[in-house]
Design a protein around this motif. Sequence first.
Motif, short mmCIF file in Angstrom:
data_model
loop_
_atom_site.label_atom_id
_atom_site.label_comp_id
_atom_site.label_asym_id
_atom_site.label_seq_id
_atom_site.Cartn_x
_atom_site.Cartn_y
_atom_site.Cartn_z
N PRO A 103 0.84 -1.21 0.00
CA PRO A 103 0.00 0.00 0.00
C PRO A 103 0.87 1.25 0.00
CG PRO A 103 -0.74 -1.56 1.66
CD PRO A 103 0.58 -2.06 1.16
N LYS A 104 0.39 2.29 -0.65
CA LYS A 104 1.15 3.54 -0.69
C LYS A 104 1.06 4.23 0.67
CE LYS A 104 1.07 4.82 -5.58
NZ LYS A 104 0.70 5.88 -6.54
N GLU A 105 2.17 4.87 1.04
CA GLU A 105 2.17 5.69 2.25
C GLU A 105 1.48 7.01 1.95
OE1 GLU A 105 6.20 6.14 3.36
OE2 GLU A 105 6.48 4.05 3.95
N LYS A 106 0.88 7.61 2.99
CA LYS A 106 0.26 8.92 2.82
C LYS A 106 1.31 9.94 2.42
CE LYS A 106 -2.31 12.49 5.33
NZ LYS A 106 -1.37 13.58 5.03
N LEU A 107 0.98 10.77 1.46
CA LEU A 107 1.90 11.82 1.02
C LEU A 107 2.01 12.89 2.09
CD1 LEU A 107 0.79 12.19 -2.71
CD2 LEU A 107 2.65 10.81 -1.77
N LYS A 108 3.22 13.28 2.42
CA LYS A 108 3.44 14.28 3.47
C LYS A 108 3.29 15.69 2.88
CE LYS A 108 7.54 12.61 4.48
NZ LYS A 108 7.55 11.34 3.74
N SER A 109 2.86 16.62 3.73
CA SER A 109 2.70 18.00 3.27
C SER A 109 2.82 18.99 4.42
CB SER A 109 1.35 18.18 2.56
OG SER A 109 0.29 17.84 3.42
N TYR A 110 3.25 20.19 4.08
CA TYR A 110 3.39 21.28 5.04
C TYR A 110 2.79 22.54 4.45
CZ TYR A 110 5.45 25.11 7.70
OH TYR A 110 5.62 26.26 8.43
N ALA A 111 1.86 23.18 5.17
CA ALA A 111 1.21 24.40 4.71
C ALA A 111 1.68 25.58 5.55
CB ALA A 111 -0.31 24.27 4.80
N TYR A 112 2.01 26.66 4.85
CA TYR A 112 2.54 27.88 5.49
C TYR A 112 1.59 29.03 5.17
CZ TYR A 112 5.78 31.80 6.31
OH TYR A 112 6.38 32.97 6.74
N CYS A 113 0.88 29.48 6.19
CA CYS A 113 -0.09 30.58 6.03
C CYS A 113 0.32 31.71 6.96
CB CYS A 113 -1.49 30.11 6.35
SG CYS A 113 -2.09 28.79 5.27
N THR A 114 1.07 32.64 6.42
CA THR A 114 1.52 33.77 7.23
C THR A 114 0.49 34.88 7.14
OG1 THR A 114 3.40 35.20 7.71
CG2 THR A 114 2.97 34.72 5.39
N ASP A 115 0.88 36.13 7.16
CA ASP A 115 0.01 37.28 7.41
C ASP A 115 -1.29 37.25 6.62
OD1 ASP A 115 2.54 37.72 8.41
OD2 ASP A 115 2.49 39.87 8.07
N THR A 116 -2.39 37.08 7.35
CA THR A 116 -3.69 37.00 6.69
C THR A 116 -4.83 37.20 7.67
OG1 THR A 116 -5.09 35.63 5.25
CG2 THR A 116 -3.88 34.48 6.98
N LYS A 117 -5.90 37.79 7.18
CA LYS A 117 -7.16 37.76 7.92
C LYS A 117 -7.73 36.34 7.84
CE LYS A 117 -8.52 42.51 6.73
NZ LYS A 117 -9.56 43.35 6.07
N PHE A 118 -8.79 36.10 8.59
CA PHE A 118 -9.51 34.83 8.48
C PHE A 118 -10.01 34.70 7.04
CE2 PHE A 118 -13.36 32.21 8.74
CZ PHE A 118 -12.86 31.11 9.40
N TYR A 119 -9.66 33.58 6.39
CA TYR A 119 -9.92 33.45 4.95
C TYR A 119 -10.58 32.10 4.70
CZ TYR A 119 -8.92 34.12 -0.05
OH TYR A 119 -9.03 34.30 -1.42
N THR A 120 -11.83 32.14 4.28
CA THR A 120 -12.63 30.91 4.17
C THR A 120 -12.16 29.97 3.07
OG1 THR A 120 -14.23 32.09 2.77
CG2 THR A 120 -14.67 32.00 5.14
N LYS A 121 -11.36 30.44 2.13
CA LYS A 121 -10.88 29.56 1.05
C LYS A 121 -9.71 28.67 1.49
CE LYS A 121 -12.27 32.15 -3.07
NZ LYS A 121 -11.82 32.71 -4.38
N LEU A 122 -9.05 29.05 2.55
CA LEU A 122 -7.84 28.33 2.94
C LEU A 122 -8.06 26.83 3.21
CD1 LEU A 122 -5.84 30.79 5.25
CD2 LEU A 122 -5.34 30.09 2.90
N PRO A 123 -9.10 26.44 3.93
CA PRO A 123 -9.25 25.00 4.23
C PRO A 123 -9.26 24.11 2.99
CG PRO A 123 -10.69 26.27 5.64
CD PRO A 123 -10.11 27.24 4.65
#
Length: 303
Positions: free
Chosen positions: A199-219
Amino acid sequence: MPINLTILGSGSAVPVLHRGVTAQYLNFNERRILIDCGEGTQLQMRKFKVKFQRIQMIFISHLHGDHYFGIFGLLTSMSLWGRTQELAIYGPPELEEIIRHNFKLAQVYLSYQLNFYPVDVKEKTRIFEDNSIEVFAFPLKHRIKCHGFLFQEKEKEYRVNPEKIEKYKLSLTEILSAKRGEDVKRINVTLPFKDLVFPKEKLKSYAYCTDTKFYTKLPDWIKGADLLYHEATFTQEHLDRAKATGHSTAAQAAEIASQAQVGQLLLGHFSSRYKNIDPLLEEAKSIFPSVSCVKDGDVFIVN
């Protein structure tokens, strides 16, 4: 290979004695990456034993000084120490002109080549890929144009189980088919590839969200990231200040993490008004339990 993230600066606006301004060093599948480069970043690298000559790429989120004023000294020091390897810089389109004009006026001649890649996107867009990782940029909601970044492992081929190779006497062509996720078809039988591979391992990822207001598109853009860094400049007590300056509260960062179903949330970019960051941590934990407030020198690893 693990994700290895070193926090070089956890503060906002101005450096203080116990907290530098924004910069992070990311080792992702042996790709050595600097994310933002606030004032004093090269000193932080020396303090936390990060070898800056190994950096291959720099990603700059936006042109507020606490995110890039350190780049001039860093690039110069790299040259003074004899760097010859080319360096890629991803950031606002104006960044190249700023750096080249500064060096022209100061008569700085680097010993290596800078390659600039302008970042100016309106939706989540891939801006880099090689055979191991890919990097996406996406817009944030700040006072000036600003981008976040998602660093993600690329999809890999399946690994064929050696025992199945022996059992079914798989040929090289058949092994390559199974690695691509294709069933192995013979004259009288079909061998499902899932019976031949691990089975394939889950792909790893890192998200960097710096200076921002609350932003509904991010999720949607960072869904399922193993590790999320999201700025938390203020607590909800100072929500009006957060809105006025284009920043988020700890509670808002936690809400983004919850909606995006990330593995772990890292809070940073703290206002210097907070000598004690426990209130930010408690505020976020009430919404998303897997959260840490970063400190300069912290290292986070995702295996």
